[in-house]
Design a protein around this motif. Structure first.
Motif, PDB file in Angstrom:
ATOM      1  N   UNK A  13       0.833  -1.205   0.000  1.00 40.05           N
ATOM      2  CA  UNK A  13       0.000   0.000   0.000  1.00 40.05           C
ATOM      3  C   UNK A  13       0.865   1.251   0.000  1.00 40.05           C
ATOM      4  N   UNK A  14       1.926   1.254   0.812  1.00 36.56           N
ATOM      5  CA  UNK A  14       2.785   2.431   0.873  1.00 36.56           C
ATOM      6  C   UNK A  14       3.474   2.661  -0.475  1.00 36.56           C
ATOM      7  N   UNK A  15       3.930   1.590  -1.111  1.00 42.07           N
ATOM      8  CA  UNK A  15       4.559   1.713  -2.439  1.00 42.07           C
ATOM      9  C   UNK A  15       3.594   2.308  -3.457  1.00 42.07           C
ATOM     10  N   UNK A  16       2.329   2.025  -3.310  1.00 42.64           N
ATOM     11  CA  UNK A  16       1.320   2.507  -4.248  1.00 42.64           C
ATOM     12  C   UNK A  16       0.976   3.982  -4.027  1.00 42.64           C
ATOM     13  N   UNK A  17       0.945   4.430  -2.780  1.00 41.18           N
ATOM     14  CA  UNK A  17       0.402   5.768  -2.497  1.00 41.18           C
ATOM     15  C   UNK A  17       1.429   6.821  -2.086  1.00 41.18           C
ATOM     16  N   UNK A  18       2.687   6.459  -1.863  1.00 41.50           N
ATOM     17  CA  UNK A  18       3.605   7.416  -1.251  1.00 41.50           C
ATOM     18  C   UNK A  18       3.805   8.693  -2.056  1.00 41.50           C
ATOM     19  N   UNK A  19       3.949   8.605  -3.367  1.00 47.24           N
ATOM     20  CA  UNK A  19       4.263   9.814  -4.142  1.00 47.24           C
ATOM     21  C   UNK A  19       3.124  10.833  -4.128  1.00 47.24           C
ATOM     22  N   UNK A  20       1.878  10.437  -4.420  1.00 45.18           N
ATOM     23  CA  UNK A  20       0.811  11.446  -4.323  1.00 45.18           C
ATOM     24  C   UNK A  20       0.592  11.951  -2.902  1.00 45.18           C
ATOM     25  N   UNK A  21       0.835  11.103  -1.915  1.00 45.31           N
ATOM     26  CA  UNK A  21       0.680  11.528  -0.522  1.00 45.31           C
ATOM     27  C   UNK A  21       1.722  12.589  -0.175  1.00 45.31           C
ATOM     28  N   UNK A  22       2.992  12.336  -0.506  1.00 46.60           N
ATOM     29  CA  UNK A  22       4.049  13.318  -0.218  1.00 46.60           C
ATOM     30  C   UNK A  22       3.807  14.600  -1.007  1.00 46.60           C
ATOM     31  N   UNK A  23       3.359  14.492  -2.248  1.00 43.76           N
ATOM     32  CA  UNK A  23       3.046  15.685  -3.044  1.00 43.76           C
ATOM     33  C   UNK A  23       1.924  16.494  -2.403  1.00 43.76           C
ATOM     34  N   UNK A  24       0.903  15.812  -1.902  1.00 44.56           N
ATOM     35  CA  UNK A  24      -0.204  16.510  -1.241  1.00 44.56           C
ATOM     36  C   UNK A  24       0.258  17.173   0.051  1.00 44.56           C
ATOM     37  N   UNK A  25       1.113  16.497   0.794  1.00 44.99           N
ATOM     38  CA  UNK A  25       1.653  17.068   2.031  1.00 44.99           C
ATOM     39  C   UNK A  25       2.468  18.319   1.710  1.00 44.99           C
ATOM     40  N   UNK A  26       3.315  18.240   0.687  1.00 47.54           N
ATOM     41  CA  UNK A  26       4.137  19.393   0.294  1.00 47.54           C
ATOM     42  C   UNK A  26       3.253  20.552  -0.161  1.00 47.54           C
ATOM     43  N   UNK A  27       2.214  20.251  -0.937  1.00 47.19           N
ATOM     44  CA  UNK A  27       1.290  21.287  -1.390  1.00 47.19           C
ATOM     45  C   UNK A  27       0.636  21.979  -0.200  1.00 47.19           C
ATOM     46  N   UNK A  59      13.954   5.981  -2.628  1.00 46.14           N
ATOM     47  CA  UNK A  59      13.304   6.941  -3.524  1.00 46.14           C
ATOM     48  C   UNK A  59      12.315   7.832  -2.781  1.00 46.14           C
ATOM     49  N   UNK A  60      11.703   7.308  -1.730  1.00 47.36           N
ATOM     50  CA  UNK A  60      10.786   8.108  -0.928  1.00 47.36           C
ATOM     51  C   UNK A  60      11.562   9.174  -0.155  1.00 47.36           C
ATOM     52  N   UNK A  61      12.686   8.771   0.453  1.00 45.44           N
ATOM     53  CA  UNK A  61      13.532   9.742   1.146  1.00 45.44           C
ATOM     54  C   UNK A  61      13.950  10.859   0.198  1.00 45.44           C
ATOM     55  N   UNK A  62      14.414  10.475  -0.985  1.00 42.20           N
ATOM     56  CA  UNK A  62      14.846  11.472  -1.950  1.00 42.20           C
ATOM     57  C   UNK A  62      13.729  12.449  -2.287  1.00 42.20           C
ATOM     58  N   UNK A  63      12.540  11.929  -2.499  1.00 40.53           N
ATOM     59  CA  UNK A  63      11.410  12.780  -2.871  1.00 40.53           C
ATOM     60  C   UNK A  63      11.022  13.718  -1.732  1.00 40.53           C
ATOM     61  N   UNK A 124      20.615  11.140  10.689  1.00 35.20           N
ATOM     62  CA  UNK A 124      20.371   9.757  11.080  1.00 35.20           C
ATOM     63  C   UNK A 124      19.816   8.894   9.965  1.00 35.20           C
ATOM     64  N   UNK A 125      19.419   9.508   8.861  1.00 35.10           N
ATOM     65  CA  UNK A 125      18.892   8.751   7.729  1.00 35.10           C
ATOM     66  C   UNK A 125      19.696   9.004   6.464  1.00 35.10           C
ATOM     67  N   UNK A 126      20.876   9.554   6.615  1.00 34.80           N
ATOM     68  CA  UNK A 126      21.696   9.902   5.458  1.00 34.80           C
ATOM     69  C   UNK A 126      22.012   8.733   4.549  1.00 34.80           C
ATOM     70  N   UNK A 127      22.142   7.543   5.107  1.00 26.23           N
ATOM     71  CA  UNK A 127      22.436   6.373   4.285  1.00 26.23           C
ATOM     72  C   UNK A 127      21.290   6.004   3.363  1.00 26.23           C
ATOM     73  N   UNK A 128      20.084   6.473   3.666  1.00 25.78           N
ATOM     74  CA  UNK A 128      18.923   6.149   2.842  1.00 25.78           C
ATOM     75  C   UNK A 128      18.808   7.066   1.626  1.00 25.78           C
ATOM     76  N   UNK A 129      19.510   8.198   1.648  1.00 18.57           N
ATOM     77  CA  UNK A 129      19.416   9.147   0.538  1.00 18.57           C
ATOM     78  C   UNK A 129      20.259   8.699  -0.640  1.00 18.57           C
ATOM     79  N   UNK A 130      19.780   8.974  -1.824  1.00 17.52           N
ATOM     80  CA  UNK A 130      20.532   8.721  -3.049  1.00 17.52           C
ATOM     81  C   UNK A 130      20.672  10.049  -3.798  1.00 17.52           C
TER      82      UNK A 130
END
Length: 146
Positions: A13-27, A59-63, A124-130
């Motif tokens: 579920x998270x893989x399916x919805x994360x991008x529009x959710x983060x975009x909505x949060x940013x908006x 990819x979620x961290x990066x976004x 603390x999450x630097x290793x997750x960033x690309x």
């Protein structure tokens, strides 16, 4: 007797919805000025980062980092070939250069808040960033320019 493991679908579920959710949060964070919405957006950014770490989704961290970096206003839009003529002021006998970016950031409370959230998530999450590191470095470099 069948036991229902409700968390078995969480990653899908998270893989399916994360991008529009983060975009909505940013908006919401960028657009609205009421404290409640800003607080909920910050919570949303942090929760998405927590889930991204839990599920190993760089990819979620990066976004999230890109969205927050843009919200800080720290990423300079000056072409690298253009050298501005910033004023200097004397503070305690030392000459200090004042850039328009520092004045703009100093008056942008939401941008300051975005920077705090950005660096809290990265810490603390630097290793997750690309790819997100380029945004973090750009924000830091813009702060360090005179």
């Amino acid at each position: 007797l069948m036991v229902c493991n409700s968390s078995v679908f969480d990653v899908d579920m998270f893989k399916t919805v994360w991008k529009p959710v983060v975009s909505a949060i940013a908006y919401a964070f960028i657009t609205f000025d009421d404290d409640y919405t800003i607080e909920r957006a910050i919570t949303g950014f942090r929760q998405c980062a927590t889930l991204a770490r839990h599920f190993g989704m760089a990819d979620v961290f990066d976004y999230v980092v890109v969205q927050l970096s843009q919200a800080t206003g720290l990423i300079s839009e000056l072409p690298s070939s253009q050298v501005p003529n910033w004023p200097t002021v004397d503070i305690d006998g030392q000459s200090v250069t004042v850039s328009s970016l520092s004045v703009k950031f100093g008056t942008n409370l939401k941008g300051q808040l975005a920077a705090v959230v950005l660096f809290n998530i990265v810490n603390g999450n630097g290793n997750a960033l690309r790819e997100g590191w380029t945004q973090v470095i750009s924000a830091i470099e813009s702060r360090e320019r005179p």
